[in-house]
Write a protein that holds these residues in place. Structure first.
Motif, PDB file in Angstrom:
ATOM      1  N   TYR A 175       0.762  -1.191   0.031  1.00  0.00           N
ATOM      2  CA  TYR A 175      -0.116   0.080  -0.079  1.00  0.00           C
ATOM      3  C   TYR A 175       0.839   1.339   0.004  1.00  0.00           C
ATOM      4  O   TYR A 175       2.079   1.209   0.255  1.00  0.00           O
ATOM      5  CB  TYR A 175      -1.154   0.076   1.265  1.00  0.00           C
ATOM      6  CG  TYR A 175       0.080  -0.312   2.397  1.00  0.00           C
ATOM      7  CD1 TYR A 175      -0.227  -1.607   2.955  1.00  0.00           C
ATOM      8  CD2 TYR A 175       0.506   0.499   3.098  1.00  0.00           C
ATOM      9  CE1 TYR A 175       0.300  -1.987   4.243  1.00  0.00           C
ATOM     10  CE2 TYR A 175       1.239   0.097   4.486  1.00  0.00           C
ATOM     11  CZ  TYR A 175       1.257  -0.926   4.755  1.00  0.00           C
ATOM     12  OH  TYR A 175       1.755  -1.371   6.203  1.00  0.00           O
ATOM     13  N   LEU A 205       1.107   5.272   1.486  1.00  0.00           N
ATOM     14  CA  LEU A 205       0.755   6.074   2.576  1.00  0.00           C
ATOM     15  C   LEU A 205       0.992   7.467   1.998  1.00  0.00           C
ATOM     16  O   LEU A 205       0.865   8.728   2.628  1.00  0.00           O
ATOM     17  CB  LEU A 205       1.562   5.995   3.863  1.00  0.00           C
ATOM     18  CG  LEU A 205       1.390   4.488   4.465  1.00  0.00           C
ATOM     19  CD1 LEU A 205       2.071   4.544   5.915  1.00  0.00           C
ATOM     20  CD2 LEU A 205      -0.275   4.424   4.679  1.00  0.00           C
ATOM     21  N   HIS A 217      -3.485   4.290   1.412  1.00  0.00           N
ATOM     22  CA  HIS A 217      -4.054   3.929   2.468  1.00  0.00           C
ATOM     23  C   HIS A 217      -5.048   2.475   1.833  1.00  0.00           C
ATOM     24  O   HIS A 217      -5.480   1.863   2.816  1.00  0.00           O
ATOM     25  CB  HIS A 217      -5.070   4.596   3.345  1.00  0.00           C
ATOM     26  CG  HIS A 217      -4.406   5.662   3.825  1.00  0.00           C
ATOM     27  ND1 HIS A 217      -3.341   5.538   4.956  1.00  0.00           N
ATOM     28  CD2 HIS A 217      -4.439   7.213   3.782  1.00  0.00           C
ATOM     29  CE1 HIS A 217      -2.902   6.660   5.256  1.00  0.00           C
ATOM     30  NE2 HIS A 217      -3.601   7.585   4.579  1.00  0.00           N
ATOM     31  N   ILE A 263      -5.201  -1.280   0.869  1.00  0.00           N
ATOM     32  CA  ILE A 263      -4.362  -2.224   0.841  1.00  0.00           C
ATOM     33  C   ILE A 263      -4.413  -3.338  -0.237  1.00  0.00           C
ATOM     34  O   ILE A 263      -5.709  -3.487  -0.572  1.00  0.00           O
ATOM     35  CB  ILE A 263      -4.571  -2.961   2.269  1.00  0.00           C
ATOM     36  CG1 ILE A 263      -4.023  -2.199   3.481  1.00  0.00           C
ATOM     37  CG2 ILE A 263      -3.922  -4.489   2.222  1.00  0.00           C
ATOM     38  CD1 ILE A 263      -4.704  -2.574   4.568  1.00  0.00           C
ATOM     39  N   ASP A 321       2.841  -4.821   9.692  1.00  0.00           N
ATOM     40  CA  ASP A 321       3.012  -3.981   8.823  1.00  0.00           C
ATOM     41  C   ASP A 321       4.579  -3.456   9.090  1.00  0.00           C
ATOM     42  O   ASP A 321       4.951  -3.074   9.925  1.00  0.00           O
ATOM     43  CB  ASP A 321       1.947  -2.745   8.999  1.00  0.00           C
ATOM     44  CG  ASP A 321       0.790  -3.289   8.583  1.00  0.00           C
ATOM     45  OD1 ASP A 321       0.295  -4.432   8.758  1.00  0.00           O
ATOM     46  OD2 ASP A 321      -0.019  -2.144   7.701  1.00  0.00           O
ATOM     47  N   VAL A 333       6.658  -0.048   7.154  1.00  0.00           N
ATOM     48  CA  VAL A 333       6.775   1.042   6.178  1.00  0.00           C
ATOM     49  C   VAL A 333       7.995   1.664   6.139  1.00  0.00           C
ATOM     50  O   VAL A 333       8.684   1.818   7.082  1.00  0.00           O
ATOM     51  CB  VAL A 333       5.829   2.133   6.998  1.00  0.00           C
ATOM     52  CG1 VAL A 333       5.654   3.362   6.206  1.00  0.00           C
ATOM     53  CG2 VAL A 333       4.250   1.513   7.185  1.00  0.00           C
ATOM     54  N   LEU A 356      -7.326 -10.160   2.668  1.00  0.00           N
ATOM     55  CA  LEU A 356      -7.305  -8.955   1.870  1.00  0.00           C
ATOM     56  C   LEU A 356      -8.884  -8.163   2.599  1.00  0.00           C
ATOM     57  O   LEU A 356      -9.710  -8.478   2.501  1.00  0.00           O
ATOM     58  CB  LEU A 356      -7.709  -9.150   0.459  1.00  0.00           C
ATOM     59  CG  LEU A 356      -7.680  -7.841  -0.285  1.00  0.00           C
ATOM     60  CD1 LEU A 356      -6.296  -7.220  -0.202  1.00  0.00           C
ATOM     61  CD2 LEU A 356      -7.832  -7.883  -1.862  1.00  0.00           C
ATOM     62  N   ALA A 384      -3.640   0.652   7.017  1.00  0.00           N
ATOM     63  CA  ALA A 384      -2.291   0.608   6.369  1.00  0.00           C
ATOM     64  C   ALA A 384      -1.101   1.160   7.372  1.00  0.00           C
ATOM     65  O   ALA A 384      -1.300   2.221   7.639  1.00  0.00           O
ATOM     66  CB  ALA A 384      -2.364   1.245   4.985  1.00  0.00           C
ATOM     67  N   GLY A 385      -0.078   0.444   7.323  1.00  0.00           N
ATOM     68  CA  GLY A 385       0.942   0.954   7.981  1.00  0.00           C
ATOM     69  C   GLY A 385       0.890   0.691   9.907  1.00  0.00           C
ATOM     70  O   GLY A 385       1.865   0.806  10.222  1.00  0.00           O
ATOM     71  N   GLN A 386      -0.238   0.186   9.986  1.00  0.00           N
ATOM     72  CA  GLN A 386      -0.368   0.078  11.603  1.00  0.00           C
ATOM     73  C   GLN A 386      -0.413  -1.414  11.969  1.00  0.00           C
ATOM     74  O   GLN A 386       0.167  -1.980  12.515  1.00  0.00           O
ATOM     75  CB  GLN A 386      -1.623   0.848  12.105  1.00  0.00           C
ATOM     76  CG  GLN A 386      -1.358   2.344  12.195  1.00  0.00           C
ATOM     77  CD  GLN A 386      -0.184   2.826  12.688  1.00  0.00           C
ATOM     78  OE1 GLN A 386       0.160   2.478  13.627  1.00  0.00           O
ATOM     79  NE2 GLN A 386       0.653   3.937  11.877  1.00  0.00           N
ATOM     80  N   ILE A 426      -9.509   6.791   5.004  1.00  0.00           N
ATOM     81  CA  ILE A 426      -9.445   5.609   4.590  1.00  0.00           C
ATOM     82  C   ILE A 426      -8.957   4.585   5.355  1.00  0.00           C
ATOM     83  O   ILE A 426      -7.598   4.570   5.631  1.00  0.00           O
ATOM     84  CB  ILE A 426      -9.048   5.366   3.049  1.00  0.00           C
ATOM     85  CG1 ILE A 426      -9.325   6.537   2.126  1.00  0.00           C
ATOM     86  CG2 ILE A 426      -9.317   3.917   2.382  1.00  0.00           C
ATOM     87  CD1 ILE A 426     -11.026   6.496   1.881  1.00  0.00           C
TER      88      ILE A 426
END
Lengths: 353, 281
Positions: A70, A72, A80, A82, A261, A263, B6, B53-55, B94
């Motif tokens: 994804y 950011l 955001h 996925i 996750d 990043v 997903l 996303a990212g967390q 989002i």
């Protein structure tokens, strides 16, 4: 099921031919140990090993694997969101898998390919991989594959089983995938099935006779979960355990994973990594509560899963193939065979409710 | 091959701060793609993974009811990395939702029966879903008496206060709201712990009465003897468990109690089932 006789003189040549069709993986000596590696051009699998230090499970189930990606970057429309990663799965052939490790893939398949959910990562790699086994003429002292439902000449989970018969390999072909590989290799000297089977049977008997480590699993099923769970021996077994997790990492049938996750800048991935029930974080709740807050509970979980929960759930033996790696590599000499005996023979003084 | 890991992309449509300590917020989420919404068919009692996303992901009970269309609601307590990040997100952001996951309250078995809902603290989310579902005009006649015993530490810690007030006004649901303590002179409901109020207000147990119990361990521990005293059979006591989860589909291996995965075989179990499982939760 037909048996092919491969003259060892033609072996390297065939490997070279296969390299044109497939990605080849095989055992290679690395320092004092053997491990499965992608074979370079001109490199042959090294069959002088007893077995590899780590199981081949990472070939189908990598220790770390990217699941999604994804962005950011706020300027992008898909920020955001996925998304699935695009991966090409090219066909690969693994040489020199021991029968116990091949059987382990069938056990693990029960977890990743269920009636309700299919794990696409495991399944895609499993389906594009062919497994060529190597029968064990000289099993190790810690091998107990026969009692664990496998055996030094067991075909389960293998596309081809190779049997080292001195100047020849016998190749027992079990699947269409295996037939295709033999065709591509160009080794195809057909042999009399009857003679070959007899020769293989003799080697098999000799190998099985060398296996002296025994375990009993016949009474695990009839034991009560609460009885075994509350059995007094867990404290003793866990006393020396340092919760290092080695047993879970080297085990061909341990399948637990974590999802994390990661990043870098504005690019991120979601990945999964092998995890271990030996670690407190495995079950730590957000609230701080932890149902397995002591090492005894974590050790008990590992053995109860392999020798009781799995047995009850699938009714097809234990979740162990008897490869012996955890026995060899445990720094404090915890031995699954002894624990299995204790569980199989356990009689509670009073039935737990 | 369908990828069960997903998440569906969703947009945060509304954020409501639920409690006076501001640690609990309700998120109303709207699917970015209507096709995804149609695929997300759930029952009260199920949960989903909220995915940022990212967390990472967190398993959270679905607080909206299957009878509420066009959105999903989740009430989230701020405890760790993902929930703290979520608490700092704003309307329009989002994120993702993966599910529905797990089993649900036994609606088929409870049809035509009395339902007693016993909840404490912030474990009231899937109970809200259940109440909205049962009170829906299409469903209300499928159940007999509905009792709700719901407690929090203080009035300001109760979730969904506007809805609690509305339900209080109705004649087809018996509400027993309680707080541990309050110095609010206008508090007109009960004062006392959930087990005490259960003892005073819950109907006697019988084959036609089910209790759904959700709350902190201490509440569950002291409510169970009360339900035993009221002669609830253990088959009729329904509980929902929490566990650390990752995959949510019974594959990653961490949330088992004996042979059962809380994420896939649960989170809903009868007390009778739990009695036969190892005490490891």
């Amino acid at each position: 099921m037909n048996v092919i006789k491969i003259d060892k003189k033609t072996w390297t040549e065939g490997i070279g031919r296969l390299q044109g069709f497939y990605r080849l993986i095989g055992p290679v000596k690395d320092g004092d140990f053997y491990q499965f590696k992608a074979l370079e051009k001109g490199e042959s699998p090294d069959f002088s090993m007893l077995n590899t230090r780590l199981s081949p499970k990472s070939i189908i189930y990598p220790q770390s694997e990217v699941m999604f990606e994804y962005s950011l970057d706020e300027t992008r429309d898909d920020c955001h969101v996925i998304k699935e990663i695009q991966v090409e799965y090219s066909p690969q052939v693994v040489f020199g898998i021991r029968p116990c490790d091949a059987k382990a893939f069938l056990l693990v398949q029960r977890n990743f390919e269920t009636p309700e959910y299919k794990d696409p990562y495991w399944i895609r790699l499993y389906e594009t991989t062919a497994l060529i086994g190597l029968a064990c003429n000289t099993p190790c002292s810690t091998c107990f594959c026969v009692d664990a439902g496998s055996g030094p000449f067991n075909d389960a989970g293998l596309d081809i089983l190779l049997i080292d018969a001195g100047e020849y390999y016998y190749a027992r072909v079990n699947t269409a995938k295996g037939e295709k590989i033999l065709k591509d290799s160009g080794w195809s000297e057909e042999t009399e099935t009857k003679d070959a089977e007899l020769a293989i049977e003799n080697l098999k008997q000799a190998a099985e006779n060398r296996i002296t480590a025994r375990i009993s699993t016949d009474r695990l099923k009839e034991k009560g979960v609460p009885d075994l769970f509350n059995a007094p021996f867990w404290e003793d077994v866990a006393f020396a355990c340092i919760n290092c997790g080695t047993c879970t990492y080297v085990c061909p049938t341990c399948w637990c994973f974590d999802i994390q996750d990661e990043v870098r800048g504005t690019d991120g991935v979601r990945m999964r990594n092998w995890d271990s029930c030996m670690y407190p974080l495995f079950t730590l709740h957000g609230s701080g509560h932890n149902p397995r807050d002591a090492k005894t509970k974590r050790l008990r979980q590992r053995f109860m899963h392999k020798l009781k929960y799995y047995v009850d759930k699938y009714n097809d033996g234990i979740q162990c193939v008897g490869c012996g790696r955890c026995i060899n590599l445990c720094p404090v000499n915890i031995d699954i065979r002894k624990i299995c005996e204790a569980m199989n023979g356990f009689e509670p003084e009073q039935k737990s409710i | 091959m369908e990828n069960p890991y997903l998440p569906y992309p969703v947009r945060i449509d509304e954020i409501i701060t639920e409690t006076e300590d501001k640690n609990l917020k309700t998120y109303k989420l709207v699917f970015l793609n209507t096709d995804d919404e149609e695929k997300f068919i759930f029952q009260a009692g199920q949960f989903a993974e909220l995915s940022i996303a990212g967390q990472g992901e967190i398993p959270i009970g679905i607080a909206s009811s299957p009878s509420e269309k066009g959105f999903l609601k989740f009430t989230v307590n701020k405890v760790g990395r993902v929930t703290t990040h979520l608490h700092n997100m704003t309307v329009g952001d989002i994120m993702g939702v993966r599910g529905p996951l797990g089993n649900y309250y036994p609606w088929d078995r409870m049809e035509g029966k009395n339902v007693v809902i016993i909840g404490g603290g912030f474990a009231f989310t899937t109970l809200r879903s259940s109440i909205i579902y049962m009170l829906h005009p299409k469903n209300r006649s499928r159940f007999k008496d509905i009792h709700v015993i719901y407690g929090a530490r203080t009035p300001g810690m109760l979730l969904y206060r506007d809805e609690l007030t509305e339900w209080e006004k109705r004649d087809d649901i018996y509400m027993h709201i309680t707080v541990d303590a309050t110095d609010d002179p206008d508090w007109k409901y009960h004062i006392g712990f959930v087990p005490t109020i259960t003892d005073q207000k819950a109907p006697e147990g019988n084959a036609d009465t089910y209790a759904i119990v959700c709350g902190p361990p201490i509440m569950i521990k002291f409510t169970q003897p009360v339900l035993d005293k009221l002669k609830y059979s253990h088959e009729n006591i329904i509980m929902s468990l929490e566990m650390r989860m990752k995959c949510g589909i019974g594959i990653c291996g961490r949330c088992n109690i004996g042979t059962e995965y809380v994420c896939k075989d649960g989170p809903v179990f009868t007390l009778d089932q739990l009695n036969r499982m190892p005490k490891e939760y």
